[in-house]
Design a protein around this motif. Structure first.
Motif, mmCIF file in Angstrom:
data_model
loop_
_atom_site.group_PDB
_atom_site.id
_atom_site.type_symbol
_atom_site.label_atom_id
_atom_site.label_comp_id
_atom_site.label_asym_id
_atom_site.label_seq_id
_atom_site.Cartn_x
_atom_site.Cartn_y
_atom_site.Cartn_z
ATOM 1 N N ASN A 178 17.678 -35.925 49.000
ATOM 2 C CA ASN A 178 18.798 -37.127 48.911
ATOM 3 C C ASN A 178 19.990 -36.670 48.059
ATOM 4 O OD1 ASN A 178 19.547 -40.069 48.971
ATOM 5 N ND2 ASN A 178 18.868 -39.922 46.903
ATOM 6 N N ILE A 179 21.051 -36.866 48.415
ATOM 7 C CA ILE A 179 22.256 -36.460 47.756
ATOM 8 C C ILE A 179 23.050 -37.840 47.385
ATOM 9 C CG2 ILE A 179 24.757 -35.591 48.232
ATOM 10 C CD1 ILE A 179 23.798 -33.419 49.885
ATOM 11 N N GLN A 180 23.462 -37.769 46.113
ATOM 12 C CA GLN A 180 23.869 -38.771 45.438
ATOM 13 C C GLN A 180 25.401 -38.554 45.087
ATOM 14 O OE1 GLN A 180 19.605 -41.223 43.859
ATOM 15 N NE2 GLN A 180 20.939 -39.915 42.611
ATOM 16 N N PRO A 181 26.294 -38.937 45.950
ATOM 17 C CA PRO A 181 27.824 -38.879 45.292
ATOM 18 C C PRO A 181 28.163 -39.761 44.469
ATOM 19 C CG PRO A 181 27.515 -38.731 47.805
ATOM 20 C CD PRO A 181 26.185 -39.185 47.412
ATOM 21 N N GLY A 182 29.012 -39.326 43.741
ATOM 22 C CA GLY A 182 29.698 -40.428 42.760
ATOM 23 C C GLY A 182 31.102 -40.690 43.703
ATOM 24 N N PRO A 183 32.088 -41.133 42.840
ATOM 25 C CA PRO A 183 33.297 -41.428 43.471
ATOM 26 C C PRO A 183 33.900 -40.461 44.527
ATOM 27 C CG PRO A 183 33.269 -42.356 41.504
ATOM 28 C CD PRO A 183 32.138 -41.441 41.618
ATOM 29 N N VAL A 184 34.132 -40.693 45.778
ATOM 30 C CA VAL A 184 34.675 -39.705 46.490
ATOM 31 C C VAL A 184 36.048 -40.274 47.005
ATOM 32 C CG1 VAL A 184 34.443 -38.242 48.609
ATOM 33 C CG2 VAL A 184 32.517 -38.636 47.097
ATOM 34 N N ASP A 185 37.016 -39.418 47.235
ATOM 35 C CA ASP A 185 38.308 -39.704 47.801
ATOM 36 C C ASP A 185 38.320 -40.032 49.264
ATOM 37 O OD1 ASP A 185 41.002 -40.512 48.061
ATOM 38 O OD2 ASP A 185 41.676 -38.642 47.677
ATOM 39 N N THR A 186 38.092 -41.406 49.826
ATOM 40 C CA THR A 186 38.113 -41.675 51.112
ATOM 41 C C THR A 186 39.143 -42.812 51.413
ATOM 42 O OG1 THR A 186 36.185 -43.235 50.889
ATOM 43 C CG2 THR A 186 35.769 -40.780 51.265
ATOM 44 N N ASP A 187 39.396 -43.144 52.696
ATOM 45 C CA ASP A 187 40.199 -44.302 53.120
ATOM 46 C C ASP A 187 39.650 -45.602 52.457
ATOM 47 O OD1 ASP A 187 41.929 -42.750 54.284
ATOM 48 O OD2 ASP A 187 41.017 -43.225 56.401
ATOM 49 N N ALA A 188 38.134 -45.719 52.376
ATOM 50 C CA ALA A 188 37.571 -46.664 51.884
ATOM 51 C C ALA A 188 37.379 -46.916 50.512
ATOM 52 C CB ALA A 188 36.069 -46.877 52.393
ATOM 53 N N ILE A 225 26.046 -35.121 43.162
ATOM 54 C CA ILE A 225 27.540 -34.674 43.069
ATOM 55 C C ILE A 225 28.336 -35.789 42.730
ATOM 56 C CG2 ILE A 225 27.274 -34.649 45.499
ATOM 57 C CD1 ILE A 225 29.379 -32.566 45.899
ATOM 58 N N ASP A 226 28.907 -35.870 41.466
ATOM 59 C CA ASP A 226 29.262 -37.119 40.887
ATOM 60 C C ASP A 226 30.243 -36.776 39.887
ATOM 61 O OD1 ASP A 226 27.615 -36.324 38.877
ATOM 62 O OD2 ASP A 226 26.878 -38.250 38.576
ATOM 63 N N GLY A 227 30.610 -35.655 39.569
ATOM 64 C CA GLY A 227 31.667 -35.395 38.582
ATOM 65 C C GLY A 227 31.315 -36.143 37.239
ATOM 66 N N GLY A 228 30.009 -36.200 36.961
ATOM 67 C CA GLY A 228 29.402 -36.486 35.754
ATOM 68 C C GLY A 228 29.295 -38.077 35.624
ATOM 69 N N PHE A 229 29.551 -38.674 36.564
ATOM 70 C CA PHE A 229 29.475 -40.440 36.678
ATOM 71 C C PHE A 229 28.153 -40.705 36.051
ATOM 72 C CE2 PHE A 229 28.742 -44.394 38.555
ATOM 73 C CZ PHE A 229 29.748 -45.051 38.639
ATOM 74 N N GLY A 230 27.234 -39.961 36.510
ATOM 75 C CA GLY A 230 25.903 -40.391 35.769
ATOM 76 C C GLY A 230 25.354 -39.664 34.535
ATOM 77 N N ALA A 231 26.306 -38.817 33.947
ATOM 78 C CA ALA A 231 26.046 -38.143 32.610
ATOM 79 C C ALA A 231 25.830 -38.997 31.564
ATOM 80 C CB ALA A 231 26.837 -37.031 32.358
ATOM 81 N N LEU A 271 36.829 -43.749 36.632
ATOM 82 C CA LEU A 271 37.478 -42.532 36.099
ATOM 83 C C LEU A 271 37.044 -42.579 34.819
ATOM 84 C CD1 LEU A 271 40.664 -41.604 38.010
ATOM 85 C CD2 LEU A 271 38.537 -40.239 38.123
ATOM 86 N N SER A 272 37.046 -43.773 34.275
ATOM 87 C CA SER A 272 36.641 -44.048 32.738
ATOM 88 C C SER A 272 35.290 -43.981 32.464
ATOM 89 C CB SER A 272 37.046 -45.680 32.503
ATOM 90 O OG SER A 272 35.977 -46.345 32.896
ATOM 91 N N VAL A 273 34.250 -43.855 33.294
ATOM 92 C CA VAL A 273 33.066 -43.456 33.091
ATOM 93 C C VAL A 273 32.450 -42.167 33.591
ATOM 94 C CG1 VAL A 273 32.268 -45.758 33.051
ATOM 95 C CG2 VAL A 273 32.115 -44.520 35.138
ATOM 96 N N MET A 274 33.399 -41.337 34.051
ATOM 97 C CA MET A 274 33.132 -39.988 34.619
ATOM 98 C C MET A 274 33.516 -38.811 33.462
ATOM 99 S SD MET A 274 34.776 -40.576 38.587
ATOM 100 C CE MET A 274 34.444 -38.977 38.964
ATOM 101 N N ALA A 275 32.765 -37.783 33.594
ATOM 102 C CA ALA A 275 33.237 -36.749 32.772
ATOM 103 C C ALA A 275 34.371 -35.917 33.233
ATOM 104 C CB ALA A 275 31.663 -35.625 32.670
#
Length: 248
Positions: free
Chosen positions: A184-194, A242-248, A206-210
């Motif tokens: 199970n891959i758990q992405p954080g914020p990903v730049d998409t149209d949505a 794969i979350d840029g530290g969102f869950g860190a 971004l304020s809660v990401m590393a």
């Protein structure tokens, strides 16, 4: 130009016509897999994804299928097998989200999230297990929100992604004797149209990401391709961020 890492493999990606799904299709095709993908709405977007894969030397085939409909999901699996002669990789990417408080969500919105995010993955897995053999790969696309929901309004969405994580852990035990891994891959914020990196919710996320940026669909696609390949055979039952530290 394909890399050949997944040469000879066939993949099905649900919800592959845009965003993260399109990035996954592009990478699997670039790595040599024959890729079928489902889409529910835009014929134009689906054709664009398939054409881009072909232009890069890969193979991608669009299947119109609505993940709200059990028979559509089952038909997509059968269609993939009929077209390409088998199935080696299933990527459950189709997903939807409605973000507001639990009392403001309608039961139809809740049922839609449960059906697309959880039930359709179960249907696809059940249908695929007839065809997957030793070395088969199942990859669910969950969300870091299963582990962390730092703002109100995402409780039901987070619950559905948590269910995928639990399903992954449980099925790892059932599928390992058959030589099939499931992760199970758990992405954080990903730049998409949505969910654009310059959208109204971007500063909050971004304020809660590393890191100071959103991820890209290509980065998620690369992660999926690794889990689909031969070097990941000892990984199963895992939820991988794969979350840029969102869950860190």
């Amino acid at each position: 130009m394909t890399t050949g890492l997944l040469e000879g493999k066939t993949a099905l990606v649900t919800g592959g016509s845009r965003g993260v799904g399109a990035g996954i299709v592009a990478r699997l095709a670039a790595d040599g897999a024959k890729v079928a993908f489902t889409y529910a709405n835009s014929d134009k977007s689906a054709a664009s994804v398939a054409d881009a894969a072909a232009a890069a030397g890969g193979t991608a085939h669009a299947i119109h299928a609505d993940s709200l409909r059990e028979q559509d999901v089952e038909r997509a699996v059968a269609h993939t097998v009929d077209r390409f002669g088998g199935l080696d990789i299933l990527v459950n990417n189709a997903g939807v989200g409605s973000f507001t408080t639990i009392t403001d969500l309608t039961m139809d919105e809740i049922d839609t999230m449960l059906t697309v995010n959880v039930r359709s993955a179960i249907v696809a897995i059940r249908a695929s297990l007839t065809h997957l053999g030793d070395g088969g790969r199942i990859i669910n696309i969950g969300s870091i929100n299963a582990d962390r929901m730092p703002f109100p309004g995402g409780s039901i969405y987070a619950m559905t992604k948590g269910a995928l994580a639990s399903l992954t852990r449980g099925l790892a035990r059932e599928l390992a004797p058959r030589g099939i891994t499931i992760n199970n891959i758990q992405p954080g914020p990903v730049d998409t149209d949505a969910n654009p990196a310059d959208g109204p919710a971007a500063s909050t996320m971004l304020s809660v990401m590393a890191t100071d940026r959103f991820g890209t669909a290509a980065e998620v696609g690369a992660f999926v391709s690794y889990l689909a390949g031969p070097d990941s055979a000892y990984i199963t039952g895992s939820s991988l961020n794969i979350d840029g530290g969102f869950g860190a």
